[in-house]
Enzyme design. Structure first.
Site, PDB file in Angstrom:
ATOM      1  N   HIS A 112     -16.691  47.874  15.367  1.00 15.23           N
ATOM      2  CA  HIS A 112     -16.838  49.137  16.109  1.00 15.23           C
ATOM      3  C   HIS A 112     -16.407  48.874  17.549  1.00 15.23           C
ATOM      4  O   HIS A 112     -17.132  48.230  18.313  1.00 15.23           O
ATOM      5  CB  HIS A 112     -18.307  49.583  16.024  1.00 15.23           C
ATOM      6  CG  HIS A 112     -18.608  50.828  16.782  1.00 15.23           C
ATOM      7  ND1 HIS A 112     -19.894  51.256  17.042  1.00 15.23           N
ATOM      8  CD2 HIS A 112     -17.801  51.762  17.349  1.00 15.23           C
ATOM      9  CE1 HIS A 112     -19.860  52.388  17.722  1.00 15.23           C
ATOM     10  NE2 HIS A 112     -18.596  52.711  17.929  1.00 15.23           N
TER      11      HIS A 112
ATOM     12  N   MET B 231     -16.032  49.831  21.079  1.00 16.50           N
ATOM     13  CA  MET B 231     -16.427  50.738  22.166  1.00 16.50           C
ATOM     14  C   MET B 231     -15.729  50.227  23.421  1.00 16.50           C
ATOM     15  O   MET B 231     -16.349  49.649  24.327  1.00 16.50           O
ATOM     16  CB  MET B 231     -17.957  50.737  22.313  1.00 16.50           C
ATOM     17  CG  MET B 231     -18.635  51.505  21.186  1.00 16.50           C
ATOM     18  SD  MET B 231     -20.379  51.092  21.034  1.00 16.50           S
ATOM     19  CE  MET B 231     -20.230  49.613  20.031  1.00 16.50           C
TER      20      MET B 231
ATOM     21  N   GLY C 279     -29.468  48.601  13.307  1.00 11.09           N
ATOM     22  CA  GLY C 279     -29.604  47.422  14.156  1.00 11.09           C
ATOM     23  C   GLY C 279     -31.048  47.016  14.277  1.00 11.09           C
ATOM     24  O   GLY C 279     -31.532  46.128  13.562  1.00 11.09           O
ATOM     25  N   SER C 280     -31.788  47.709  15.149  1.00 10.05           N
ATOM     26  CA  SER C 280     -33.181  47.317  15.372  1.00 10.05           C
ATOM     27  C   SER C 280     -34.037  47.497  14.122  1.00 10.05           C
ATOM     28  O   SER C 280     -34.987  46.732  13.914  1.00 10.05           O
ATOM     29  CB  SER C 280     -33.762  48.099  16.549  1.00 10.05           C
ATOM     30  OG  SER C 280     -33.401  49.450  16.475  1.00 10.05           O
TER      31      SER C 280
ATOM     32  N   ASP D  86     -20.407  45.286  17.030  1.00  6.81           N
ATOM     33  CA  ASP D  86     -20.243  46.198  18.158  1.00  6.81           C
ATOM     34  C   ASP D  86     -19.548  45.546  19.340  1.00  6.81           C
ATOM     35  O   ASP D  86     -20.149  44.703  20.022  1.00  6.81           O
ATOM     36  CB  ASP D  86     -21.622  46.683  18.629  1.00  6.81           C
ATOM     37  CG  ASP D  86     -22.240  47.679  17.668  1.00  6.81           C
ATOM     38  OD1 ASP D  86     -21.581  48.683  17.353  1.00  6.81           O
ATOM     39  OD2 ASP D  86     -23.390  47.443  17.233  1.00  6.81           O
TER      40      ASP D  86
ATOM     41  N   MET E 277     -21.384  58.869  15.835  1.00  7.87           N
ATOM     42  CA  MET E 277     -22.418  58.263  16.681  1.00  7.87           C
ATOM     43  C   MET E 277     -23.625  59.191  16.710  1.00  7.87           C
ATOM     44  O   MET E 277     -23.497  60.377  17.030  1.00  7.87           O
ATOM     45  CB  MET E 277     -21.910  58.060  18.113  1.00  7.87           C
ATOM     46  CG  MET E 277     -20.923  56.931  18.314  1.00  7.87           C
ATOM     47  SD  MET E 277     -21.459  55.307  17.727  1.00  7.87           S
ATOM     48  CE  MET E 277     -23.007  55.063  18.584  1.00  7.87           C
TER      49      MET E 277
ATOM     50  N   HIS F 290     -21.960  45.058  10.748  1.00  7.11           N
ATOM     51  CA  HIS F 290     -21.473  45.945  11.817  1.00  7.11           C
ATOM     52  C   HIS F 290     -21.391  45.147  13.116  1.00  7.11           C
ATOM     53  O   HIS F 290     -22.376  44.563  13.567  1.00  7.11           O
ATOM     54  CB  HIS F 290     -22.422  47.136  11.949  1.00  7.11           C
ATOM     55  CG  HIS F 290     -21.934  48.189  12.885  1.00  7.11           C
ATOM     56  ND1 HIS F 290     -20.992  49.127  12.529  1.00  7.11           N
ATOM     57  CD2 HIS F 290     -22.265  48.465  14.175  1.00  7.11           C
ATOM     58  CE1 HIS F 290     -20.765  49.943  13.554  1.00  7.11           C
ATOM     59  NE2 HIS F 290     -21.526  49.557  14.568  1.00  7.11           N
TER      60      HIS F 290
ATOM     61  N   SER G 170     -26.353  45.993  12.205  1.00  7.38           N
ATOM     62  CA  SER G 170     -25.618  45.749  13.456  1.00  7.38           C
ATOM     63  C   SER G 170     -26.173  44.498  14.110  1.00  7.38           C
ATOM     64  O   SER G 170     -27.355  44.455  14.489  1.00  7.38           O
ATOM     65  CB  SER G 170     -25.789  46.935  14.397  1.00  7.38           C
ATOM     66  OG  SER G 170     -25.386  46.543  15.695  1.00  7.38           O
TER      67      SER G 170
ATOM     68  N   GLY H 229     -31.486  50.279  19.677  1.00  5.60           N
ATOM     69  CA  GLY H 229     -32.875  50.705  19.850  1.00  5.60           C
ATOM     70  C   GLY H 229     -33.082  52.086  20.456  1.00  5.60           C
ATOM     71  O   GLY H 229     -34.181  52.399  20.901  1.00  5.60           O
TER      72      GLY H 229
ATOM     73  N   MET I  44     -18.323  45.957  23.015  1.00  4.09           N
ATOM     74  CA  MET I  44     -18.488  46.817  24.204  1.00  4.09           C
ATOM     75  C   MET I  44     -17.823  46.118  25.381  1.00  4.09           C
ATOM     76  O   MET I  44     -17.963  44.905  25.549  1.00  4.09           O
ATOM     77  CB  MET I  44     -19.970  47.012  24.505  1.00  4.09           C
ATOM     78  CG  MET I  44     -20.745  47.616  23.345  1.00  4.09           C
ATOM     79  SD  MET I  44     -22.435  47.985  23.848  1.00  4.09           S
ATOM     80  CE  MET I  44     -23.153  48.407  22.260  1.00  4.09           C
TER      81      MET I  44
ATOM     82  N   GLY J  31     -26.755  54.582  15.080  1.00  4.94           N
ATOM     83  CA  GLY J  31     -27.655  54.800  16.198  1.00  4.94           C
ATOM     84  C   GLY J  31     -28.968  55.421  15.771  1.00  4.94           C
ATOM     85  O   GLY J  31     -28.985  56.540  15.271  1.00  4.94           O
ATOM     86  N   GLY J  32     -30.047  54.662  15.926  1.00  7.58           N
ATOM     87  CA  GLY J  32     -31.373  55.197  15.623  1.00  7.58           C
ATOM     88  C   GLY J  32     -31.621  55.435  14.141  1.00  7.58           C
ATOM     89  O   GLY J  32     -32.493  56.240  13.792  1.00  7.58           O
TER      90      GLY J  32
ATOM     91  N   GLY K 231     -23.740  52.282  23.443  1.00  3.33           N
ATOM     92  CA  GLY K 231     -23.970  51.338  24.539  1.00  3.33           C
ATOM     93  C   GLY K 231     -25.140  50.399  24.307  1.00  3.33           C
ATOM     94  O   GLY K 231     -25.108  49.260  24.759  1.00  3.33           O
ATOM     95  N   PHE K 232     -26.150  50.867  23.585  1.00  2.00           N
ATOM     96  CA  PHE K 232     -27.358  50.054  23.449  1.00  2.00           C
ATOM     97  C   PHE K 232     -27.973  50.229  22.072  1.00  2.00           C
ATOM     98  O   PHE K 232     -27.873  51.317  21.480  1.00  2.00           O
ATOM     99  CB  PHE K 232     -28.393  50.452  24.513  1.00  2.00           C
ATOM    100  CG  PHE K 232     -27.848  50.318  25.909  1.00  2.00           C
ATOM    101  CD1 PHE K 232     -27.879  49.093  26.562  1.00  2.00           C
ATOM    102  CD2 PHE K 232     -27.258  51.405  26.538  1.00  2.00           C
ATOM    103  CE1 PHE K 232     -27.335  48.966  27.838  1.00  2.00           C
ATOM    104  CE2 PHE K 232     -26.708  51.281  27.806  1.00  2.00           C
ATOM    105  CZ  PHE K 232     -26.740  50.059  28.461  1.00  2.00           C
TER     106      PHE K 232
HETATM  107  C1  DX5 Z   1     -24.839  51.462  19.775  1.00  2.00           C
HETATM  108  C2  DX5 Z   1     -24.168  50.632  18.712  1.00  2.00           C
HETATM  109  C3  DX5 Z   1     -24.979  50.536  17.488  1.00  2.00           C
HETATM  110  C4  DX5 Z   1     -26.307  49.845  17.673  1.00  2.00           C
HETATM  111  C5  DX5 Z   1     -27.271  50.525  16.748  1.00  2.00           C
HETATM  112  O1  DX5 Z   1     -23.949  51.792  20.768  1.00  2.00           O
HETATM  113  O2  DX5 Z   1     -22.904  51.184  18.355  1.00  2.00           O
HETATM  114  O3  DX5 Z   1     -24.262  49.947  16.415  1.00  2.00           O
HETATM  115  O4  DX5 Z   1     -26.307  48.478  17.412  1.00  2.00           O
HETATM  116  O5  DX5 Z   1     -28.546  50.023  16.981  1.00  2.00           O
HETATM  117  P1  DX5 Z   1     -29.861  50.756  16.450  1.00  2.00           P
HETATM  118  O6  DX5 Z   1     -29.755  50.812  14.962  1.00  2.00           O
HETATM  119  O7  DX5 Z   1     -30.953  49.901  16.942  1.00  2.00           O
HETATM  120  O8  DX5 Z   1     -29.861  52.136  17.056  1.00  2.00           O
HETATM  121 ZN    ZN Z   2     -21.945  50.468  16.442  1.00  2.00          ZN
END
Ligand code: DX5
Ligand code: ZN
Length: 226
Positions: A67, A69, A198-199, A36, A138, A34, A11, A146, A38, A177-178, A143-144
């Site tokens: 994705h 959102m 992502g992270s 995102d 999800m 990916h 991501s 990490g 938002m 997510g995570g 939304g975020f």
């Molecule tokens: C969160 C996003 C994710 C996000 C995942 O709302 O949809 O795609 O980037 O990030 P990590 O992998 O760091 O949880």
């Molecule tokens: Zn996403």
């Protein structure tokens, strides 16, 4: 590639936006990018939209997994298809017309996916499951980047997998997510095969080995599937 192959989708939410082209080059070994979107309304954060998607498409050979959102997917999906989205996930909570959107996406030759927030049961997919290329589960509240993985997602993944078996369909199941090398085996053994990270990828100095670690952990979970 079979449906059971593990796919890793970094991501770019966790990438350095001031050097997006270079950041994309560091994850060339991934399966999908990916992306995102938002809108500051469906989720309490704002990212990027159509122009940045066009720039990303011009900078990578990989398919882009968009994705959305956003609160108004009915108005926006077509624009993201025009901008080059290869796969589109919209949120079930954001539309009353999921079936119409799925048909629109597939008619345009892209892959259609419905995303579910942690509090949305998989049963909402019952009427449209047969028409989906992918389901995005999800595993954090959107939304975020990490955030920590929500453990109860494992039960939800198993339930979704069972529902797919009952329907005789096998859409891709994406988790978002995570996700990291620490839990990739667990989510795969519960039914996922597309791992958004992502992270775990962009937070690592060596992206290729971070990608490889998530993939290897995911693959190790495949043999444990019940
Ligand atoms: C969160 C996003 C994710 C996000 C995942 O709302 O949809 O795609 O980037 O990030 P990590 O992998 O760091 O949880
Ligand atoms: Zn996403």
């Amino acid at each position: 590639m079979t449906l059971d192959d593990i796919m890793v989708a970094p991501s770019i939410l966790s990438a350095d936006f001031s050097r997006l082209g270079e950041e994309l080059a560091t994850v060339a070994g991934a399966d999908l990018i990916h992306y995102d979107v938002m809108d500051g309304h469906f989720v309490p954060n704002l990212t990027f939209g159509l122009d940045v998607l066009r720039a990303v498409k011009a900078s990578t050979e990989l398919p882009v997994d968009v994705h959305l959102m956003i609160s108004n997917p009915d108005e926006m999906v077509e624009k993201y298809l025009d901008a080059g989205a290869d796969l589109v996930s919209f949120h079930s909570e954001a539309t009353a017309h999921a079936h119409r959107l799925v048909s629109l996406i597939r008619d345009r030759g892209a892959r259609a996916s419905v995303a579910l927030n942690p509090a949305t049961p998989v049963s909402v997919l019952e009427p449209i499951l047969d028409d989906l290329d992918m389901v995005l589960v999800m595993t954090v509240n959107p939304g975020f980047g990490g955030q920590s993985f929500i453990e109860s997602s494992l039960k939800k993944l198993r339930r979704l997998r069972r529902m797919c078996d009952e329907h005789g369909v096998s859409p891709l199941i994406e988790v978002d997510g995570g996700i990291s090398a620490r839990n990739a085996a667990e989510v795969v053994s519960a039914g996922a095969s597309v791992l958004v990270a992502g992270s775990a990828v962009f937070g690592a100095a060596d992206r290729a080995s971070a990608l490889a670690a998530v993939r290897a952990a995911g693959e190790s979970g495949r043999s444990r599937r019940g």
